[in-house]
Design a protein around this motif. Sequence first.
Motif: not given
Length: 309
Positions: A96, A98, A100, A158, A202
């Motif tokens: 991701d 962001d 994360q 994830r 985030r």
Amino acid sequence: MKLLSIIVPCYNEEENIRCFYDEFMKNRDFLAENSLDYELFYVDDGSQDKTAANVRALRAEDPKVHLILFSRNFGKEAAIYAGLSAAKGDYVAVMDADLQDPPSLLPEMYGYLQQGYDQTATRRVTRKGEPPIRSFFARCFYRLINHFSKTEIMDGARDFRLMTRPVVDAILSVSEYNRFSKGIFSWVGFQTKWIEFENVERAHGETKWSFWGLFLYAMDGIVAFSTAPLSIAAVTGLLFCVLAFVMILFVFIRALLFGDPTQGWPSLVCIILLVSGVQLLCIGVVGQYLAKTYLEVKKRPLYIIKEEE
Ligand code: UDP
Ligand code: MG
């Protein structure tokens, strides 16, 4: 020299583009030590902000950064597929934008691949910073889908994982339209090492998932990886038939023995409402599968690329 490809799906992530790059580059020494070259694919999933411009700026500094720009928002699953198709690496990671999915975990994940695992997957063990009600429904979803589906879907998994080339090719060969990546990653098999980490909040911006969005995603996941709801609908129908048969016998015999005093309007209404409710529900379940089949047979491309550089 081996090549490591990083795929970063981005939807309105203008502030995170550079942060992510800087954070990834902290692994510079690790890459050099293992004689790994890298390529970084930012897949802009139809952002309305400066995401693409920021990627271009980064690309001007480092030509190993690439941009895949979609013509509109096609969703994260499509962005992952586009990235996997473009990646040429011997090792490919999906992450991701962001932060994360901490890039600092990459060396450890790479280590497991050297030990002979085909892919290293991650799951978060805490859900810190998430609304409790959302965590509750997420837990329910994982319990439900693992009950229904033969494909195991890890709670808290994830999309962050590092894969070897054979795994990537296997995932690319699954070209279905209704993509539920968590399921597909697991469905293709291979030796997977799971590592756990604490939830990271985030870096910038906000999550793209509303509660309703997550609910629909969960439904898609169940429909994509299990046909159990169809069987449940069929079994419910059968049970109601048996029940109806017993009731008919009972009513018939009672009328023969005691006549028919024309009572029972409330019970009749209750029965009609209940049975028609169950019927509509079952038709709805069948409709879900039919809708997915419809989308699947249309064979539309998963995404449209506007620009690629
Ligand atoms: N994302 C995307 N397309 C979308 C929604 C999200 O490419 O339609 C990307 C987003 O930019 C981010 C990743 O998918 O890099 C995860 O999204 P988000 O952080 O909103 O999800 P969460 O971490 O809250 O599950
Ligand atoms: Mg996120």
